[in-house]
Scaffold this motif. Structure first.
Motif, mmCIF file in Angstrom:
data_model
loop_
_atom_site.group_PDB
_atom_site.id
_atom_site.type_symbol
_atom_site.label_atom_id
_atom_site.label_comp_id
_atom_site.label_asym_id
_atom_site.label_seq_id
_atom_site.Cartn_x
_atom_site.Cartn_y
_atom_site.Cartn_z
ATOM 1 N N PRO A 110 0.815 -1.221 0.000
ATOM 2 C CA PRO A 110 0.000 0.000 0.000
ATOM 3 C C PRO A 110 0.849 1.271 0.000
ATOM 4 C CG PRO A 110 -0.754 -1.539 1.686
ATOM 5 C CD PRO A 110 0.499 -2.108 1.125
ATOM 6 N N ASN A 111 0.371 2.271 -0.714
ATOM 7 C CA ASN A 111 0.871 3.653 -0.665
ATOM 8 C C ASN A 111 2.278 3.896 -1.209
ATOM 9 O OD1 ASN A 111 -1.234 3.219 1.418
ATOM 10 N ND2 ASN A 111 -1.109 5.448 1.575
ATOM 11 N N ILE A 112 3.016 2.837 -1.558
ATOM 12 C CA ILE A 112 4.410 3.064 -1.941
ATOM 13 C C ILE A 112 4.522 3.810 -3.281
ATOM 14 C CG2 ILE A 112 6.631 1.972 -2.457
ATOM 15 C CD1 ILE A 112 5.984 1.854 0.448
ATOM 16 N N ALA A 113 3.657 3.463 -4.255
ATOM 17 C CA ALA A 113 3.721 4.162 -5.546
ATOM 18 C C ALA A 113 3.452 5.651 -5.357
ATOM 19 C CB ALA A 113 2.736 3.565 -6.542
ATOM 20 N N SER A 114 2.488 5.978 -4.488
ATOM 21 C CA SER A 114 2.228 7.391 -4.178
ATOM 22 C C SER A 114 3.463 8.057 -3.601
ATOM 23 C CB SER A 114 1.068 7.523 -3.182
ATOM 24 O OG SER A 114 -0.159 7.354 -3.847
ATOM 25 N N LEU A 115 4.119 7.330 -2.710
ATOM 26 C CA LEU A 115 5.319 7.880 -2.068
ATOM 27 C C LEU A 115 6.416 8.144 -3.104
ATOM 28 C CD1 LEU A 115 6.561 8.604 0.703
ATOM 29 C CD2 LEU A 115 7.553 6.302 0.731
ATOM 30 N N ILE A 116 6.619 7.173 -4.015
ATOM 31 C CA ILE A 116 7.683 7.320 -5.020
ATOM 32 C C ILE A 116 7.381 8.484 -5.959
ATOM 33 C CG2 ILE A 116 8.806 6.228 -7.003
ATOM 34 C CD1 ILE A 116 8.331 3.519 -5.622
ATOM 35 N N LEU A 117 6.127 8.556 -6.409
ATOM 36 C CA LEU A 117 5.804 9.492 -7.486
ATOM 37 C C LEU A 117 5.426 10.881 -6.994
ATOM 38 C CD1 LEU A 117 3.987 6.949 -9.723
ATOM 39 C CD2 LEU A 117 5.871 8.389 -10.478
ATOM 40 N N THR A 118 4.877 10.987 -5.768
ATOM 41 C CA THR A 118 4.465 12.309 -5.287
ATOM 42 C C THR A 118 5.244 12.732 -4.046
ATOM 43 O OG1 THR A 118 2.759 11.421 -3.821
ATOM 44 C CG2 THR A 118 2.119 11.842 -6.113
ATOM 45 N N HIS A 119 6.111 11.808 -3.562
ATOM 46 C CA HIS A 119 6.868 12.054 -2.324
ATOM 47 C C HIS A 119 5.933 12.387 -1.157
ATOM 48 C CE1 HIS A 119 10.677 13.038 -4.871
ATOM 49 N NE2 HIS A 119 10.231 11.821 -5.036
ATOM 50 N N ASP A 120 4.761 11.745 -1.175
ATOM 51 C CA ASP A 120 3.775 11.963 -0.118
ATOM 52 C C ASP A 120 3.033 10.640 0.072
ATOM 53 O OD1 ASP A 120 1.608 12.542 1.460
ATOM 54 O OD2 ASP A 120 0.817 14.149 0.193
ATOM 55 N N TRP A 121 2.949 10.179 1.352
ATOM 56 C CA TRP A 121 2.346 8.885 1.665
ATOM 57 C C TRP A 121 0.942 8.747 1.083
ATOM 58 C CZ3 TRP A 121 4.349 4.479 3.143
ATOM 59 C CH2 TRP A 121 3.521 3.472 3.666
ATOM 60 N N ASN A 122 0.174 9.833 1.136
ATOM 61 C CA ASN A 122 -1.202 9.768 0.653
ATOM 62 C C ASN A 122 -1.402 10.540 -0.646
ATOM 63 O OD1 ASN A 122 -2.550 8.094 2.582
ATOM 64 N ND2 ASN A 122 -2.135 9.725 4.074
ATOM 65 N N GLY A 123 -0.306 10.817 -1.364
ATOM 66 C CA GLY A 123 -0.394 11.618 -2.578
ATOM 67 C C GLY A 123 -1.252 10.949 -3.646
ATOM 68 N N LEU A 124 -1.936 11.777 -4.430
ATOM 69 C CA LEU A 124 -2.788 11.248 -5.492
ATOM 70 C C LEU A 124 -2.175 11.551 -6.848
ATOM 71 C CD1 LEU A 124 -6.346 12.290 -4.246
ATOM 72 C CD2 LEU A 124 -5.146 10.116 -3.905
ATOM 73 N N PHE A 125 -2.297 10.612 -7.773
ATOM 74 C CA PHE A 125 -1.979 10.898 -9.170
ATOM 75 C C PHE A 125 -2.994 10.161 -10.033
ATOM 76 C CE2 PHE A 125 0.585 7.225 -8.025
ATOM 77 C CZ PHE A 125 0.465 6.373 -9.119
ATOM 78 N N PRO A 126 -3.198 10.615 -11.278
ATOM 79 C CA PRO A 126 -4.297 10.081 -12.080
ATOM 80 C C PRO A 126 -4.181 8.570 -12.258
ATOM 81 C CG PRO A 126 -3.328 12.000 -13.138
ATOM 82 C CD PRO A 126 -2.444 11.653 -11.985
ATOM 83 N N GLY A 127 -5.327 7.896 -12.195
ATOM 84 C CA GLY A 127 -5.373 6.477 -12.502
ATOM 85 C C GLY A 127 -5.872 6.281 -13.915
#
Lengths: 464, 337
Positions: free
Chosen positions: A287-304
């Motif tokens: 959980p949440n690791i892709a958000s962390l890598i791509l937005t540098h934020d544990w709960n960061g959102l990016f388009p799906g």
């Protein structure tokens, strides 16, 4: 049976370009390595570097010839199969390709002659200069071709008039936003690819007890470079990913197999993405690791993927898997390099039995990673040829599917013969190994077991 | 049309013409050697032939990329029409070039089992030359265009005229190859090459004559250009000069002169090209699209022209340097490998 010309043309392009990219990926690095060896020869006056350079130059010649002929095919394929692309993007992409011809191809092709045949015709300094110019030429070539490709990924600096792109700002076009990191990523990949080939061949000779001195030089020089470049490549790749998120979010969503942009993204380690069902089967994820890598934020959102209309999504499955292959090999290569560095530091590089044995088989790693990376970025750009401007299906030439099928079959047959022969001949050169050059013998003598033995004996005495 | 849009396409047509002529002359003798390969069975002579171009072939072929790339840059519409129209001959040429290109490296590494690569070298060179002639003939024959796109069939190019052009180019390249050998090798091969060159010169003059007569008969617009007064008088020097070149080649061969036959043949090719240009200008895709119809955006043509003006002299300089470095005749059994 109804043949789909677009599908056939795509298969043909994929086939011819995958075949082609293998050679630049190898020759960009190889030419730099040969130039370095020539430089060291001038500096140290040690003929053993010159012998190594002569040896790798023969392999370079065979590889370069295959790269040249498979590259000519691509220049013409834009017109034969993709005339829609040639028309829409010709004003912008055409000059980039033509600058590649003017600044790189002629340079490489001309000075290659001096590099290959000029050892006795020109002074050593000029021979070295020719080697450097060939190496610089291959890198310049990468500069332009990556610029053109990056423009297709994220076009800028143009305006559309009557369905044709017109340039408005050349600097913006050449140095388009995804270009610098893509170029860095590819050049470093090329040097790493060659590094692993040299490393593997060096290990092969060392294990076989042949050309010991040359083998140790190869292993040390390759490893020294890889220790720096493999971790650097991971950093560049990471930054390049952030670039892609900004300019091609659909590609990133496909890479991560991330469907729902409303929630933080897990790092999907494994899954079978289901394009029509808009979900992943058999998913294993953190959980949440892709958000962390791509937005540098544990709960960061990016388009799906669901944030894009179904017809604007790339095929998820191949992008998802090819990316994992690339990254997996990338980390493996860094591990191999760092382990070797550690052994070297402890003075045990040429002792560690299993490590040296394993090194013999690392030569394909770079090639596989390069091909997987290109599959990721090219399929990830689909359904577009030029992102947002031209769909692949609209870029096709007005030629019959049968034309494309016939030429595809011919390309497969011809390339199979040429590629198989090329591999066979390169392997034959590798088996022969580097040759000691006698004063008046241009061809060199075949490496006899006795000379290798003398060589090893000399080494042993020196070492004692 | 204002100034720039009027002149730029003409300048570009000239640039591409220069690239094509350089390609035809440089890769012409190079392909010609492949065509002549079967005429000697002697291994050492074949080595000699291949060695005489080994350092140059790669650079020679780069002019083809510049020609194709230049066409795309300067005249994208023409590129997008011509390539699909001549699809099969273009693909055939590319595949043939693949074979003969790798043969240069593979043949040496394969020795002594290199028979197959001899065949690849000859077959590839001959097919590439033939395909180039067919491409030229197919283009002269005219391409069906509708709405600025190719609108014909896949075999439109396969006319007797185009096939004749194919054979003519094979013979022409062989003549370039033979006169190149006359200039660049010594020994028995030099004598043989002179013999080949005589026969080939006669054949080339025949083909040039047939094509020069056939084109005005086939195409009225070309007949009008050449045979109306006063054009006829202005253009008369072209065929006369061609005859003069043929004479230079012949006499050069008689006197055992090194350079005259080769450069006389280059002159023949130049005049042939000039003749074709006169017949077809300003059409780039006869009989419908002119250089102006197909031109790229002026900003693209200018951007690229800057590169050509700055870099072409440099390229020509180091190409000349290459030829100078590897000057001198190749003796039997001598090579750079």
């Amino acid at each position: 049976m109804d043949l789909d010309p677009v599908l056939l043309a795509r298969i043909q392009f994929a086939f011819t370009i995958v075949f082609h990219i293998v050679f630049p990926a190898f020759t960009i690095g190889l030419s730099a390595w040969i130039a370095t060896l020539h430089g060291m020869t001038l500096w140290t006056k040690d003929p053993h570097h010159a012998d190594l350079a002569a040896f790798w130059t023969k392999i370079f010649a065979v590889s370069f010839a295959m790269g040249v002929v498979s590259g000519i095919v691509l220049t013409y394929q834009f017109g034969t199969n993709w005339s829609g692309f040639a028309t829409l993007a010709g004003n912008v992409v055409g000059p980039l390709i033509a600058y590649e011809v003017l600044t790189a191809f002629f340079l490489e092709a001309s000075f290659l002659g001096i590099l290959l045949f000029g050892r006795d015709r020109v002074p050593p300094a000029l021979h070295f200069t020719a080697a450097v110019l060939v190496a610089v030429g291959t890198a310049i070539s990468a500069f332009w071709i990556l610029s053109a490709n990056s423009w297709m990924q994220a076009p800028v600096g143009y305006e559309m008039r009557d369905g044709v792109a017109f340039p408005t700002d050349w600097m913006a076009i050449i140095f388009n936003p995804t270009f610098p990191l893509r170029l860095a990523h590819m050049l470093v990949a090329a040097y790493i690819t060659t590094g692993f080939v040299v490393l593997a061949i060096g290990a092969r000779y060392w294990i076989a007890g042949k050309h010991i001195r040359e083998a140790e030089t190869m292993v040390k020089m390759a490893l020294g470079m890889l220790i720096v470049l493999t971790p650097l490549q991971i950093l560049i790749g990471d930054q390049h990913g952030l670039d892609t998120l900004e300019h091609q979010p659909a590609k990133i969503a496909a890479i991560e197999a991330h469907w729902d942009g409303e929630h933080a993204a897990p790092l999907v380690l494994f899954a079978i993405p289901d394009q029509s069902g808009e979900k992943n089967d058999f998913e294993i994820a953190i959980p949440n690791i892709a958000s962390l890598i791509l937005t540098h934020d544990w709960n960061g959102l990016f388009p799906g993927l669901k944030s894009f209309a179904a017809e604007d999504r790339p095929p998820v499955l191949p992008v998802f898997f090819s990316f994992r292959v690339m990254v997996g090999i990338g980390f493996l290569m860094a591990a191999i390099a760092l382990w070797g560095g550690l052994a070297w530091f402890r003075g045990k590089l040429f002792e560690a039995g299993w490590y040296m044995s394993a090194l013999q088989y690392v030569w394909p790693l770079g090639f596989i990673a390069v091909i997987a990376g290109w599959i990721t970025t090219e399929i990830g750009r689909q359904p577009w040829v030029v992102t947002g401007l031209l769909r692949t299906e609209d870029a096709i030439s007005p030629v019959g599917a049968l034309n494309i099928l016939v030429s595809l079959v011919l390309f497969v047959l011809v390339y199979a013969v040429v590629f198989a022969s090329g591999i066979f001949f390169i392997n034959r050169l590798l088996v022969k190994g580097p040759m000691r050059r006698t004063a008046h013998d241009d061809e060199g003598v075949a490496s006899r077991p006795i000379s290798a033995a003398t060589e090893a004996g000399r080494e042993a005495i020196k070492g004692a | 049309m204002t100034g720039m849009e009027l002149y730029l396409p003409v300048i570009w047509a000239a640039v591409i013409a220069v690239a094509v002529v350089l390609y035809v002359v440089l890769d012409g003798f190079d392909l010609g050697l492949g065509i002549l390969f079967p005429f000697t069975k002697d291994e050492r002579e074949r080595d000699q032939m291949m060695n005489s171009v080994a350092p140059f072939w790669d650079g020679n072929e780069t002019w083809l990329i510049l020609g194709g790339g230049g066409l795309w840059v300067a005249f994208p519409t023409a590129y997008a029409v011509i390539m699909p129209a001549l699809y099969l001959p273009v693909i055939a040429m590319l595949l043939a070039l693949v074979f003969r290109g790798v043969a240069f490296e593979f043949r040496w590494v394969a020795k002594p089992d290199h028979r197959l690569w001899d065949i690849a070298f000859t077959g590839g060179s001959t097919l590439a030359a033939f395909a180039q002639g067919v491409i030229l003939g197919g283009l002269l024959d005219g391409i069906t265009v509708a709405d600025r796109q190719f609108a014909g069939g896949p075999f439109d190019w396969a006319t007797p005229f185009a096939l004749l052009c194919g054979v003519a180019v094979v013979v022409g390249y062989a003549l370039l190859g033979a006169t190149w050998l006359n200039m660049r090798v010594t020994g028995a091969l030099e004598i043989k090459a002179r013999g080949w060159a005589r026969g080939l010169l006669v054949a080339v003059m025949l083909f040039m004559g047939v094509i020069s007569l056939w084109t005005p008969l086939l195409f009225e617009r070309i007949a009008t250009i050449w045979f109306s007064m006063p054009n006829f008088l202005y253009l008369a020097p072209v065929p006369l000069l061609a005859l003069g070149c043929a004479l230079i080649v012949w006499r050069g061969l008689d006197h055992g002169s090194a350079a005259a036959p080769f450069f006389g043949t280059v002159g023949l090719f130049l005049l042939g090209f000039i003749g074709l240009a006169i017949s077809n200008f300003p059409y780039l895709v006869p009989p419908s699209l002119t250089v102006w119809d197909t031109a790229a955006a002026p900003e693209s043509q200018v951007f690229m022209l800057i590169g050509v003006v700055a870099l072409l002299p440099v390229i020509l300089a180091y190409t000349a340097f290459m030829y100078w470095t590897f000057r001198g005749r190749i003796r039997p059994g001598e090579g750079y490998h």
